[in-house]
Write an enzyme that holds these catalytic residues in place. Structure first.
Site, mmCIF file in Angstrom:
data_model
loop_
_atom_site.group_PDB
_atom_site.id
_atom_site.type_symbol
_atom_site.label_atom_id
_atom_site.label_comp_id
_atom_site.label_asym_id
_atom_site.label_seq_id
_atom_site.Cartn_x
_atom_site.Cartn_y
_atom_site.Cartn_z
ATOM 1 N N SER A 60 7.938 -0.194 -0.382
ATOM 2 C CA SER A 60 8.263 -0.920 -1.616
ATOM 3 C C SER A 60 9.476 -1.812 -1.408
ATOM 4 O O SER A 60 10.582 -1.342 -1.132
ATOM 5 C CB SER A 60 8.557 0.064 -2.749
ATOM 6 O OG SER A 60 9.131 -0.645 -3.825
ATOM 7 N N HIS A 114 4.406 -3.289 -0.788
ATOM 8 C CA HIS A 114 4.300 -2.934 -2.203
ATOM 9 C C HIS A 114 5.294 -3.778 -3.001
ATOM 10 O O HIS A 114 6.499 -3.782 -2.717
ATOM 11 C CB HIS A 114 4.598 -1.445 -2.366
ATOM 12 C CG HIS A 114 4.356 -0.898 -3.730
ATOM 13 N ND1 HIS A 114 3.093 -0.561 -4.192
ATOM 14 C CD2 HIS A 114 5.200 -0.628 -4.747
ATOM 15 C CE1 HIS A 114 3.178 -0.086 -5.418
ATOM 16 N NE2 HIS A 114 4.443 -0.121 -5.792
ATOM 17 N N ASP A 172 6.790 -4.475 -6.668
ATOM 18 C CA ASP A 172 6.940 -3.871 -8.001
ATOM 19 C C ASP A 172 7.313 -4.927 -9.025
ATOM 20 O O ASP A 172 8.389 -5.514 -8.971
ATOM 21 C CB ASP A 172 8.016 -2.784 -7.950
ATOM 22 C CG ASP A 172 7.518 -1.537 -7.257
ATOM 23 O OD1 ASP A 172 6.479 -1.015 -7.687
ATOM 24 O OD2 ASP A 172 8.159 -1.097 -6.283
ATOM 25 N N MET A 179 8.105 -5.711 -12.866
ATOM 26 C CA MET A 179 8.575 -5.043 -14.090
ATOM 27 C C MET A 179 9.004 -6.078 -15.116
ATOM 28 O O MET A 179 9.655 -7.067 -14.764
ATOM 29 C CB MET A 179 9.764 -4.144 -13.765
ATOM 30 C CG MET A 179 9.502 -3.139 -12.658
ATOM 31 S SD MET A 179 10.989 -2.193 -12.326
ATOM 32 C CE MET A 179 10.447 -1.163 -10.965
ATOM 33 N N HIS A 237 2.005 -4.101 -7.927
ATOM 34 C CA HIS A 237 1.986 -3.038 -8.935
ATOM 35 C C HIS A 237 2.582 -3.604 -10.215
ATOM 36 O O HIS A 237 3.796 -3.785 -10.311
ATOM 37 C CB HIS A 237 2.818 -1.855 -8.381
ATOM 38 C CG HIS A 237 3.031 -0.741 -9.337
ATOM 39 N ND1 HIS A 237 3.980 0.240 -9.132
ATOM 40 C CD2 HIS A 237 2.406 -0.417 -10.493
ATOM 41 C CE1 HIS A 237 3.941 1.111 -10.125
ATOM 42 N NE2 HIS A 237 3.011 0.733 -10.969
ATOM 43 N N MET A 281 3.893 -3.358 -13.623
ATOM 44 C CA MET A 281 4.439 -2.477 -14.670
ATOM 45 C C MET A 281 4.821 -3.357 -15.842
ATOM 46 O O MET A 281 6.004 -3.558 -16.143
ATOM 47 C CB MET A 281 5.650 -1.715 -14.112
ATOM 48 C CG MET A 281 5.260 -0.653 -13.095
ATOM 49 S SD MET A 281 6.659 -0.071 -12.121
ATOM 50 C CE MET A 281 6.659 -1.308 -10.826
ATOM 51 N N MET A 336 1.413 7.699 -10.046
ATOM 52 C CA MET A 336 2.874 7.663 -10.039
ATOM 53 C C MET A 336 3.418 9.072 -9.836
ATOM 54 O O MET A 336 2.958 10.021 -10.485
ATOM 55 C CB MET A 336 3.408 7.098 -11.359
ATOM 56 C CG MET A 336 3.097 5.630 -11.624
ATOM 57 S SD MET A 336 3.625 4.515 -10.310
ATOM 58 C CE MET A 336 5.407 4.819 -10.268
ATOM 59 N N ASP A 338 3.180 6.824 -5.456
ATOM 60 C CA ASP A 338 4.356 5.952 -5.585
ATOM 61 C C ASP A 338 5.478 6.671 -6.319
ATOM 62 O O ASP A 338 5.332 7.020 -7.485
ATOM 63 C CB ASP A 338 3.928 4.693 -6.367
ATOM 64 C CG ASP A 338 5.045 3.683 -6.505
ATOM 65 O OD1 ASP A 338 6.124 3.888 -5.937
ATOM 66 O OD2 ASP A 338 4.806 2.671 -7.198
#
Ligand code: DX5
Ligand code: ZN
Length: 229
Positions: free
Chosen positions: A13, A38, A40, A42, A71, A73, A142, A181
């Site tokens: 990540s 990965h 992330d 957000m 990913h 979120m 998760m 994750d």
């Protein structure tokens, strides 16, 4: 189903990377043998943190050929699928807690040329996946509440991964990958793999060590030879 010849896939990540040297950090992960990266995403709404968006994905795409494992979120994933696909995402994973029309969302991701994934927070029952399992390429479990790197691993991940592997086999989708994750480090990576996880995400467990490339190689070695379901 016994899958003795499966291999772990490592997806470090970048959330824990040094953002002032992102291209160099990517090279370090390539050197360590990362299978994908990965990313992330957000939005400060679905999770209490804001990270990166399509512009950064586009920049990453220019410096690596590794697949970008995005990913999301975010509260409104449907509005951002096309921008992430256009930016170069290979996998787009949405939270079942955020996607209101999951079937359509998954189809859209596929139509955009990406692999669709769905993800569950630690307290979301696996049963919500029942109808969508035949249609996805990846399920991300998760093992922390999403939002931040460096949190403690929630060990229910092991039994959830094992149960999910059974559900995928029953759903006729045995090739679907299980990704985990949150809170995964060298000391628990083998147990995660053994429980049925195919794709390991690790942020602080990699970038927080003295030699991140070597840590990644050690993670792979830790999983090799492990008996697996
Ligand atoms: C958390 C993110 C994770 C995070 C993992 O919301 O989805 O990908 O970067 O970080 P570690 O491995 O430090 O728990
Ligand atoms: Zn993540």
């Amino acid at each position: 189903m016994n899958r003795p010849d499966r291999h772990v896939l490592l997806s470090p990540s970048l959330l824990s990377a040094d953002f002032t040297r992102l291209a160099e950090e990517v090279k370090v992960m390539e050197d360590g043998g990362a299978d994908m990266l990965h990313v992330d995403v957000m939005d400060g709404h679905f999770v209490p943190n804001i990270s990166i968006g399509p512009l950064v994905v586009e920049s990453l795409k220019r410096v690596t050929d590794l697949p970008l494992d995005c990913h999301l979120m975010i509260s409104d994933p449907d509005s951002y699928l096309a921008p992430f696909a256009k930016a170069g995402a290979s996998i787009i994973t949405v939270h079942v807690e955020a996607a209101l029309h999951l079937y359509r969302t998954v189809q859209t991701i596929r139509e955009l040329g990406c692999k669709p994934g769905v993800t569950l927070n630690p307290a979301t029952p696996l049963s919500v996946l029942e109808e969508i399992l035949p249609h996805v390429d990846l399920v991300l479990l998760m093992s922390v509440e999403p939002g931040f790197g460096g949190q403690s691993f929630i060990p229910t991940l092991y039994r959830r991964a094992s149960a999910l592997r059974q559900m995928l086999n029953d759903a006729g989708n045995p090739d679907c990958l299980i990704e985990a994750d949150g809170g995964i480090k060298l000391d628990n990576v083998a147990q995660a793999f053994e429980s049925g996880v195919d794709v390991i995400v690790s942020g602080s467990g990699v970038f927080g060590t003295d030699n991140p490339a070597e840590t990644l190689r050690e993670m792979r070695r830790a999983c090799e030879g492990v008996s697996s379901i």
